[in-house]
Write a protein that holds these residues in place. Sequence first.
Motif, PDB file in Angstrom:
ATOM      1  N   LEU A 265     -11.402  -1.344   2.473  1.00  0.00           N
ATOM      2  CA  LEU A 265     -11.259   0.071   2.829  1.00  0.00           C
ATOM      3  C   LEU A 265     -11.359   0.321   4.329  1.00  0.00           C
ATOM      4  O   LEU A 265     -11.704   1.416   4.757  1.00  0.00           O
ATOM      5  CB  LEU A 265     -12.276   0.934   2.071  1.00  0.00           C
TER       6      LEU A 265
ATOM      7  N   LEU B 162      -9.207   5.553  -7.986  1.00  0.00           N
ATOM      8  CA  LEU B 162     -10.633   5.811  -8.227  1.00  0.00           C
ATOM      9  C   LEU B 162     -10.933   6.362  -9.623  1.00  0.00           C
ATOM     10  O   LEU B 162     -11.872   5.885 -10.271  1.00  0.00           O
ATOM     11  CB  LEU B 162     -11.211   6.713  -7.133  1.00  0.00           C
TER      12      LEU B 162
ATOM     13  N   TRP C 116       0.832  -1.209   0.000  1.00  0.00           N
ATOM     14  CA  TRP C 116       0.000   0.000   0.000  1.00  0.00           C
ATOM     15  C   TRP C 116       0.864   1.255   0.000  1.00  0.00           C
ATOM     16  O   TRP C 116       0.607   2.199  -0.752  1.00  0.00           O
ATOM     17  CB  TRP C 116      -0.936  -0.002   1.201  1.00  0.00           C
TER      18      TRP C 116
ATOM     19  N   CYS D 111      -8.222  -4.031  -3.197  1.00  0.00           N
ATOM     20  CA  CYS D 111      -9.246  -2.978  -3.160  1.00  0.00           C
ATOM     21  C   CYS D 111      -9.565  -2.467  -4.563  1.00  0.00           C
ATOM     22  O   CYS D 111     -10.694  -2.070  -4.847  1.00  0.00           O
ATOM     23  CB  CYS D 111      -8.840  -1.836  -2.230  1.00  0.00           C
ATOM     24  N   VAL D 112      -8.579  -2.505  -5.455  1.00  0.00           N
ATOM     25  CA  VAL D 112      -8.801  -2.068  -6.837  1.00  0.00           C
ATOM     26  C   VAL D 112      -9.646  -3.106  -7.572  1.00  0.00           C
ATOM     27  O   VAL D 112     -10.613  -2.755  -8.269  1.00  0.00           O
ATOM     28  CB  VAL D 112      -7.462  -1.813  -7.558  1.00  0.00           C
TER      29      VAL D 112
ATOM     30  N   GLU E 281      -5.249   1.599   2.880  1.00  0.00           N
ATOM     31  CA  GLU E 281      -6.013   1.001   1.787  1.00  0.00           C
ATOM     32  C   GLU E 281      -6.954   2.021   1.157  1.00  0.00           C
ATOM     33  O   GLU E 281      -7.118   2.058  -0.068  1.00  0.00           O
ATOM     34  CB  GLU E 281      -6.790  -0.217   2.277  1.00  0.00           C
ATOM     35  N   ARG E 282      -7.554   2.878   1.967  1.00  0.00           N
ATOM     36  CA  ARG E 282      -8.440   3.930   1.421  1.00  0.00           C
ATOM     37  C   ARG E 282      -7.652   4.882   0.530  1.00  0.00           C
ATOM     38  O   ARG E 282      -8.147   5.327  -0.505  1.00  0.00           O
ATOM     39  CB  ARG E 282      -9.129   4.681   2.551  1.00  0.00           C
TER      40      ARG E 282
ATOM     41  N   GLY F 212     -13.110  -2.674  -6.363  1.00  0.00           N
ATOM     42  CA  GLY F 212     -13.727  -1.487  -6.962  1.00  0.00           C
ATOM     43  C   GLY F 212     -14.139  -1.698  -8.405  1.00  0.00           C
ATOM     44  O   GLY F 212     -15.152  -1.162  -8.862  1.00  0.00           O
TER      45      GLY F 212
ATOM     46  N   TYR G  37      -7.081   3.165  -2.764  1.00  0.00           N
ATOM     47  CA  TYR G  37      -8.343   3.163  -3.518  1.00  0.00           C
ATOM     48  C   TYR G  37      -8.606   4.544  -4.128  1.00  0.00           C
ATOM     49  O   TYR G  37      -8.985   4.650  -5.295  1.00  0.00           O
ATOM     50  CB  TYR G  37      -9.493   2.738  -2.603  1.00  0.00           C
ATOM     51  N   ASP G  38      -8.381   5.593  -3.342  1.00  0.00           N
ATOM     52  CA  ASP G  38      -8.598   6.955  -3.841  1.00  0.00           C
ATOM     53  C   ASP G  38      -7.678   7.270  -5.019  1.00  0.00           C
ATOM     54  O   ASP G  38      -8.096   7.943  -5.968  1.00  0.00           O
ATOM     55  CB  ASP G  38      -8.398   7.978  -2.723  1.00  0.00           C
TER      56      ASP G  38
END
Length: 198
Positions: free
Chosen positions: A172, A185, A14, A131-132, A177-178, A135, A181-182
Amino acid sequence: MNYKIYQKARDAVWRILIDCGVDRLPVDLNHICRQLGVGVYRYKDIKGLPEAALQADGLLYFRDDMPVILYNQDKPSVRIRFTIAHELGHLLLGHVAPGEQAIVKREQWMTDDPIETAANQFAIRLLAPACVLWGLGTDTPEQIACKCNISMQAARFRAKRMVILRQRGKFLSSQLERQVYDCFLPFIREVRQTPGGV
């Protein structure tokens, strides 16, 4: 696998994705290596390598305090990508440090070795961040292999892990991890809006 080892590999991935500004799949390993100052060369580019080294998919060593990854150019491109990510794992998890004189041979088939397992965990998480994939709604090994440019073997492994992660529903839940992801995004939205993009 020991949870502390898993956690260290996960968090290192990460951080490197965030620090290197990686924001799309497939993950650009050349960009990451440039950002980190890691030299990446084919075996045939280096003269005088010992025969034992040439039998491994790749290896990591330090030359004048500069990390260098060598890889076997005769392997399929997806295996080369995994090898480079695996060797980055050894570097970023502290398995090899500046000042070490010997070439350190790393073989991916040594699954019972905790150091090799940690580097494998790092590699798959770097190339196919959960996480990707979540998403994107990417679930099948075929989708994962295609999106991440990894082998079907690695994609099947990741798909099995995604089933477990989805059951737990803890995407998330970490600040790191958030952040990852951001970063991804805009790419996730772009792919999801493209017909047949997932």
